[in-house]
Scaffold this active site. Structure first.
Site, PDB file in Angstrom:
ATOM      1  N   LYS A 175       0.787  -1.243   0.000  1.00  0.00           N
ATOM      2  CA  LYS A 175       0.000   0.000   0.000  1.00  0.00           C
ATOM      3  C   LYS A 175       0.818   1.292   0.000  1.00  0.00           C
ATOM      4  O   LYS A 175       0.428   2.281   0.612  1.00  0.00           O
ATOM      5  CB  LYS A 175      -0.930   0.032   1.223  1.00  0.00           C
ATOM      6  CG  LYS A 175      -1.909  -1.110   1.289  1.00  0.00           C
ATOM      7  CD  LYS A 175      -2.753  -1.048   2.533  1.00  0.00           C
ATOM      8  CE  LYS A 175      -1.968  -1.445   3.757  1.00  0.00           C
ATOM      9  NZ  LYS A 175      -2.808  -1.674   4.932  1.00  0.00           N
ATOM     10  N   ASP A 211      -5.258  -5.501  10.687  1.00  0.00           N
ATOM     11  CA  ASP A 211      -6.558  -4.811  10.775  1.00  0.00           C
ATOM     12  C   ASP A 211      -7.744  -5.748  10.522  1.00  0.00           C
ATOM     13  O   ASP A 211      -8.821  -5.574  11.103  1.00  0.00           O
ATOM     14  CB  ASP A 211      -6.624  -3.588   9.834  1.00  0.00           C
ATOM     15  CG  ASP A 211      -6.216  -3.888   8.404  1.00  0.00           C
ATOM     16  OD1 ASP A 211      -5.793  -5.019   8.117  1.00  0.00           O
ATOM     17  OD2 ASP A 211      -6.308  -2.973   7.551  1.00  0.00           O
TER      18      ASP A 211
HETATM   19  C1  GLC Z   1      -2.778  -4.839   2.659  1.00  0.00           C
HETATM   20  C2  GLC Z   1      -1.940  -5.424   3.803  1.00  0.00           C
HETATM   21  C3  GLC Z   1      -2.795  -6.230   4.737  1.00  0.00           C
HETATM   22  C4  GLC Z   1      -3.980  -5.399   5.203  1.00  0.00           C
HETATM   23  C5  GLC Z   1      -4.751  -4.839   4.017  1.00  0.00           C
HETATM   24  C6  GLC Z   1      -5.906  -3.954   4.423  1.00  0.00           C
HETATM   25  O1  GLC Z   1      -3.248  -5.888   1.891  1.00  0.00           O
HETATM   26  O2  GLC Z   1      -0.888  -6.216   3.270  1.00  0.00           O
HETATM   27  O3  GLC Z   1      -2.048  -6.660   5.851  1.00  0.00           O
HETATM   28  O4  GLC Z   1      -4.820  -6.185   5.995  1.00  0.00           O
HETATM   29  O5  GLC Z   1      -3.873  -4.103   3.192  1.00  0.00           O
HETATM   30  O6  GLC Z   1      -5.478  -2.840   5.128  1.00  0.00           O
END
Ligand code: GLC
Length: 472
Positions: A175, A211
């Site tokens: 991200k 999360d």
């Molecule tokens: C990305 C991260 C993951 C997280 C997701 C939502 O995929 O790698 O860990 O849960 O974003 O935030």
């Protein structure tokens, strides 16, 4: 188009629709995506295939066995999107279930150089973990809490290989984060070190969760059938309760453990190649992590607006939009924000909202242009909902098979801006999931402040297990 007389716009609309038809996925194709997702999940769980699997299926050390929980004040941190949040959460208990009250919280924006700089301290710049420690210090000062050694739960929304609930290494950033010196290191250790370096407060870091896990836990307290947590926001990911005996990376056979699938990386071994379009390839090439998180790049908010922008540029080049001319702004990467997709699709039909967005991008759209832009947004966001739905149906069908249940009753706790704010994403998504998982009774609940509350709740459980003393 077939022959006959046509006025210009309907003809062009036909061409536009033809262009956009590649975003449409047939049910058979979605079933194929679902099957491949399940295959990769199985590979991620098995010891001998884990290393090569694109879907990592990371054990979280959050178990199904109820341990009870401590009561008291907990500090919760939430890092994973564009903002960093610090929260103070009161956890109490009633007879049936734990309860919690969020008392105070504060949001801090993450400066670009902290996101992409080094994770270790250098003298000139506040780096990521030092910045986090600085924010905690600010929060504690503001709320007159500096003298307390509070237990802390950390929602850290990236792929982490856990060794325990409070120990795990960051596998790779996702991200748009890129801070060096963090990948391959124990994240809780980096946080503890940064706090130590400051020396102006003490914290007892008791748990770190993804999360998705925090969301599932926070919803579980409302609904005990909640055994899946999902995020469709900046990123996209799912966790769920898996039978311990299939989680080969962790010893033990009894009960269930929550597995963070990290399904955003699905496709990184080529599993999605025939579904990815030229726009997807461009988005990937221009990203900070090319070749990685390919499933996430089809779905999540970090990329959705940019996908729309690239399709619009393509249509301009084909002379099907804006009289064949794009504005400088539209030609600029990132200018079509994901929230515009929601706004365009929320337009009531008078095209006002669409018109305003397009003029803010330096364009002078006709009614036809507005309609085309809406179609593009619908195509991109519907494909996202369907792709995501195929993945979730894969997870839920697998759970049903493993539990050998005729009909599985399950609740999915969900959070994230795309799911919550887009006007049609959730309906399209629910429909596809239910269609592809016919023997399951699926409920969806939205979590409110799940990241912080979930981190505090799991910390309360961790404290109970460790019988940690709350110095309050
Ligand atoms: C990305 C991260 C993951 C997280 C997701 C939502 O995929 O790698 O860990 O849960 O974003 O935030």
């Amino acid at each position: 188009m077939t022959g006959g007389i046509c006025i210009m716009d309907p003809c062009n609309m036909g061409k536009v629709e033809q262009f956009l038809s590649e975003f449409l996925l047939k049910k058979e194709e979605l079933k194929e995506v679902m099957k491949r997702m399940q295959h990769e999940m199985d590979r991620g769980l098995r010891l001998e295939t884990h290393d090569k699997a694109s879907v990592k299926m990371l054990p979280t050390y959050v178990r199904s066995t109820p341990e009870g929980s401590e009561v008291g004040d907990f500090l919760a941190l939430d890092l994973g999107g564009t903002n960093f949040r610090v929260m103070l959460v009161k956890v109490g208990e009633d007879e049936q279930r734990g309860w919690k009250v969020e008392t105070k919280h504060q949001m801090y924006s993450i400066p670009e150089d902290a996101m992409t700089g080094t994770a270790e301290m250098v003298r000139t710049r506040p780096e990521l973990f030092d910045y986090i420690a600085e924010c905690i210090s600010d929060f504690l000062t503001k709320h007159n809490l500096k003298h307390k050694k509070l237990p802390l739960g950390f929602t850290f929304s990236f792929p982490v290989r856990h060794e325990d609930i409070d120990k795990g290494i960051l596998l790779n950033w996702t991200k748009g984060f890129k801070a060096s010196g963090a990948e391959g290191n124990n994240v809780v250790g980096l946080l503890r070190d940064a706090i130590k370096r400051r020396g102006d407060f003490q914290m007892d870091v008791v748990a770190m969760v993804n999360d998705t896990v925090a969301t599932m836990i926070s919803c579980y307290y409302e609904d005990h059938s909640c055994e899946v947590g999902m995020i469709v926001g900046t990123g996209c990911n799912v966790c769920y309760m898996e039978e311990m005996h299939t989680v080969e990376l962790v010893e033990g056979e009894e009960g269930r453990m929550c597995v963070n699938t990290e399904w955003g990386a699905f496709g990184d071994n080529g599993e999605l190649d025939e579904f990815r379009l030229e726009y997807d390839r461009l988005v990937d090439e221009m990203s900070l992590n090319p070749g990685q998180q390919l499933y996430e790049k089809l779905i999540s908010g970090k990329y959705m607006g940019e996908l729309v922008r690239l399709v619009l540029l393509k249509l301009v080049n084909e002379d099907l939009l804006f009289n064949g001319e794009a504005s400088d702004l539209l030609k600029t990467k990132g200018s079509f924000e994901t929230c515009f997709v929601s706004q365009v699709e929320s337009d009531s039909g008078d095209r006002k909202q669409i018109y305003n967005i397009l003029t803010s991008l330096g364009l002078l759209p006709s009614e036809f242009d507005c309609d085309v832009v809406r179609l593009v947004c619908e195509s991109v966001s519907t494909r996202a909902a369907h792709m995501c739905g195929a993945g979730l149906a894969g997870v839920i069908n697998r759970m049903r098979e493993r539990r050998s249940q005729e009909a599985l009753k399950i609740t999915v706790g969900v959070d994230g801006s795309v799911y919550k704010l887009h006007p049609c994403f959730k309906d399209r998504f629910h429909e596809i999931v239910r269609d592809l998982a016919p023997h399951c009774d699926i409920a969806f609940i939205q979590s409110e402040e799940g990241s912080g509350r979930g981190a505090a709740l799991i910390s309360a459980v961790a404290c109970k297990m460790a019988a940690c003393m709350l110095a309050q």
